[in-house]
Design a protein around this motif. Sequence first.
Motif, PDB file in Angstrom:
ATOM      1  N   THR A   1       1.179  34.004  55.385  1.00  0.00           N
ATOM      2  CA  THR A   1       2.218  33.039  55.734  1.00  0.00           C
ATOM      3  C   THR A   1       2.547  32.157  54.538  1.00  0.00           C
ATOM      4  OG1 THR A   1       0.717  31.291  56.486  1.00  0.00           O
ATOM      5  CG2 THR A   1       1.371  32.955  58.123  1.00  0.00           C
ATOM      6  N   THR A   2       3.757  31.628  54.556  1.00  0.00           N
ATOM      7  CA  THR A   2       4.150  30.734  53.464  1.00  0.00           C
ATOM      8  C   THR A   2       3.324  29.448  53.492  1.00  0.00           C
ATOM      9  OG1 THR A   2       5.999  29.931  54.820  1.00  0.00           O
ATOM     10  CG2 THR A   2       6.466  31.681  53.244  1.00  0.00           C
ATOM     11  N   LYS A   3       2.873  29.039  54.660  1.00  0.00           N
ATOM     12  CA  LYS A   3       2.027  27.843  54.756  1.00  0.00           C
ATOM     13  C   LYS A   3       0.695  28.053  54.029  1.00  0.00           C
ATOM     14  CE  LYS A   3       1.914  25.914  58.828  1.00  0.00           C
ATOM     15  NZ  LYS A   3       1.524  25.714  60.258  1.00  0.00           N
ATOM     16  N   GLN A   4       0.150  29.273  54.083  1.00  0.00           N
ATOM     17  CA  GLN A   4      -1.095  29.566  53.366  1.00  0.00           C
ATOM     18  C   GLN A   4      -0.912  29.416  51.859  1.00  0.00           C
ATOM     19  OE1 GLN A   4      -1.539  33.419  55.645  1.00  0.00           O
ATOM     20  NE2 GLN A   4      -3.719  32.955  55.410  1.00  0.00           N
TER      21      GLN A   4
ATOM     22  N   VAL B   1      16.839  27.592  47.556  1.00  0.00           N
ATOM     23  CA  VAL B   1      15.820  26.612  47.159  1.00  0.00           C
ATOM     24  C   VAL B   1      15.467  25.728  48.355  1.00  0.00           C
ATOM     25  CG1 VAL B   1      16.333  26.443  44.678  1.00  0.00           C
ATOM     26  CG2 VAL B   1      17.648  25.070  46.312  1.00  0.00           C
ATOM     27  N   HIS B   2      14.418  24.935  48.169  1.00  0.00           N
ATOM     28  CA  HIS B   2      14.006  23.874  49.109  1.00  0.00           C
ATOM     29  C   HIS B   2      13.540  24.409  50.460  1.00  0.00           C
ATOM     30  CE1 HIS B   2      16.967  21.105  46.693  1.00  0.00           C
ATOM     31  NE2 HIS B   2      15.908  21.484  45.990  1.00  0.00           N
ATOM     32  N   GLY B   3      13.125  25.688  50.478  1.00  0.00           N
ATOM     33  CA  GLY B   3      12.573  26.251  51.703  1.00  0.00           C
ATOM     34  C   GLY B   3      11.264  25.571  52.074  1.00  0.00           C
ATOM     35  N   MET B   4      11.047  25.394  53.362  1.00  0.00           N
ATOM     36  CA  MET B   4       9.857  24.687  53.846  1.00  0.00           C
ATOM     37  C   MET B   4       8.778  25.686  54.259  1.00  0.00           C
ATOM     38  SD  MET B   4      11.702  21.738  56.112  1.00  0.00           S
ATOM     39  CE  MET B   4      10.330  20.579  56.102  1.00  0.00           C
ATOM     40  N   PRO B   5       7.576  25.574  53.701  1.00  0.00           N
ATOM     41  CA  PRO B   5       6.478  26.445  54.117  1.00  0.00           C
ATOM     42  C   PRO B   5       6.217  26.298  55.618  1.00  0.00           C
ATOM     43  CG  PRO B   5       5.903  25.243  52.128  1.00  0.00           C
ATOM     44  CD  PRO B   5       7.183  24.651  52.625  1.00  0.00           C
ATOM     45  N   GLY B   6       5.761  27.424  56.214  1.00  0.00           N
ATOM     46  CA  GLY B   6       5.510  27.389  57.654  1.00  0.00           C
ATOM     47  C   GLY B   6       4.809  28.653  58.106  1.00  0.00           C
ATOM     48  N   ASP B   7       5.143  29.091  59.303  1.00  0.00           N
ATOM     49  CA  ASP B   7       4.475  30.241  59.916  1.00  0.00           C
ATOM     50  C   ASP B   7       5.133  31.571  59.581  1.00  0.00           C
ATOM     51  OD1 ASP B   7       2.605  28.562  61.139  1.00  0.00           O
ATOM     52  OD2 ASP B   7       3.945  28.190  62.840  1.00  0.00           O
ATOM     53  N   TYR B   8       6.157  31.551  58.725  1.00  0.00           N
ATOM     54  CA  TYR B   8       6.813  32.816  58.360  1.00  0.00           C
ATOM     55  C   TYR B   8       5.796  33.759  57.711  1.00  0.00           C
ATOM     56  CZ  TYR B   8       9.850  36.272  56.278  1.00  0.00           C
ATOM     57  OH  TYR B   8      10.432  37.479  55.926  1.00  0.00           O
ATOM     58  N   VAL B   9       5.748  34.999  58.176  1.00  0.00           N
ATOM     59  CA  VAL B   9       4.828  36.006  57.653  1.00  0.00           C
ATOM     60  C   VAL B   9       5.583  36.891  56.658  1.00  0.00           C
ATOM     61  CG1 VAL B   9       3.316  37.933  58.238  1.00  0.00           C
ATOM     62  CG2 VAL B   9       3.481  35.968  59.790  1.00  0.00           C
ATOM     63  N   ILE B  10       5.081  36.939  55.440  1.00  0.00           N
ATOM     64  CA  ILE B  10       5.742  37.717  54.386  1.00  0.00           C
ATOM     65  C   ILE B  10       5.703  39.205  54.722  1.00  0.00           C
ATOM     66  CG2 ILE B  10       5.577  38.363  51.945  1.00  0.00           C
ATOM     67  CD1 ILE B  10       4.504  35.484  51.456  1.00  0.00           C
ATOM     68  N   LYS B  11       6.844  39.862  54.472  1.00  0.00           N
ATOM     69  CA  LYS B  11       7.002  41.280  54.819  1.00  0.00           C
ATOM     70  C   LYS B  11       7.346  42.116  53.600  1.00  0.00           C
ATOM     71  CE  LYS B  11      10.214  40.500  57.996  1.00  0.00           C
ATOM     72  NZ  LYS B  11      10.248  39.035  58.162  1.00  0.00           N
ATOM     73  N   ASN B  12       7.133  43.416  53.719  1.00  0.00           N
ATOM     74  CA  ASN B  12       7.549  44.360  52.693  1.00  0.00           C
ATOM     75  C   ASN B  12       9.048  44.225  52.453  1.00  0.00           C
ATOM     76  OD1 ASN B  12       7.241  46.778  50.972  1.00  0.00           O
ATOM     77  ND2 ASN B  12       8.485  47.754  52.550  1.00  0.00           N
ATOM     78  N   GLY B  13       9.437  44.152  51.192  1.00  0.00           N
ATOM     79  CA  GLY B  13      10.848  44.048  50.838  1.00  0.00           C
ATOM     80  C   GLY B  13      11.349  42.630  50.659  1.00  0.00           C
ATOM     81  N   ASP B  14      10.522  41.640  50.985  1.00  0.00           N
ATOM     82  CA  ASP B  14      10.917  40.239  50.800  1.00  0.00           C
ATOM     83  C   ASP B  14      10.928  39.868  49.326  1.00  0.00           C
ATOM     84  OD1 ASP B  14      11.181  39.650  53.507  1.00  0.00           O
ATOM     85  OD2 ASP B  14       9.202  38.687  53.679  1.00  0.00           O
ATOM     86  N   ILE B  15      11.776  38.893  48.991  1.00  0.00           N
ATOM     87  CA  ILE B  15      11.600  38.181  47.727  1.00  0.00           C
ATOM     88  C   ILE B  15      11.274  36.731  48.075  1.00  0.00           C
ATOM     89  CG2 ILE B  15      12.954  39.727  46.297  1.00  0.00           C
ATOM     90  CD1 ILE B  15      15.240  37.674  46.384  1.00  0.00           C
TER      91      ILE B  15
END
Length: 255
Positions: A36-39, A76-90
């Motif tokens: 997750t982005t929070k991690q 820019v300015h994205g907020m960390p949270g519970d989003y789970v990083i996936k294949n193909g993401d930047i």
Amino acid sequence: MVYYKTEEEINIIREAALILSKAHGEVASLIKEGVTTKQLDSRAEEFIKDHGGWPSFKGYNGFPFSLCISVNSAVVHGMPGDYVIKNGDIVSIDGGVFKNGFHSDCAYTHGVGELSEDVKRLLTVTKQSLYKGLEKAVAGNRLGDMSATIQQEVEKEGFSVVRELVGHGIGRNLHEAPEVPNYGKRGQGIKLQNGLVIAVEPMVNLGSKNIVQEADGWTIRTRDNKPSAHFEHTIVVRKDKAEILTSFEYIEKGA
């Protein structure tokens, strides 16, 4: 008012920049599917504090996190949270370190897993445009020489430069004069002088240059929802060649 830094002040910024660069490396080693982005944000904050710094972004204008983490069409300015990083993401990681009265600022966009050829090229061109621009960050040139170079590098590849968001001077404050646009005309803007410390940060969109702000009040996204990339260094204008204070070395040595 543009503040030129003494060599003593530059040394302090250099120290903050080293901590930030190493924090980027720590975060880079964690970026993969399922995280997750929070991690990522938590690790950056822990590392920065363990090395005697403070995350410049935390509490800045009320921002509650240590990193801005902007995924895919977030510019820019994205907020960390519970989003789970996936294949193909930047995943764009933007952070700052404050230590001994001075700030540093640096950003890097990571590709995760299999990326489309267009997105790979977006990352390559955005990063290249930063370094091409920095070739012009020498005493005697105009700010517009650097800005125009970045714009030219981006647009010749068919991508677009965000207009509303710009780089900036940096020092005792996270954002100082002058503004450093990623577009412009050669020969215009202030004359660059030795000791000017600035954060140069191309924000480049795959599609249109137009952006929107999300309902969270922070995240800036591309209006057409196509991917955006962001790379940033804190640098010092010098007589013959810009001195880059932040480093991508700790990110890329593990790549």
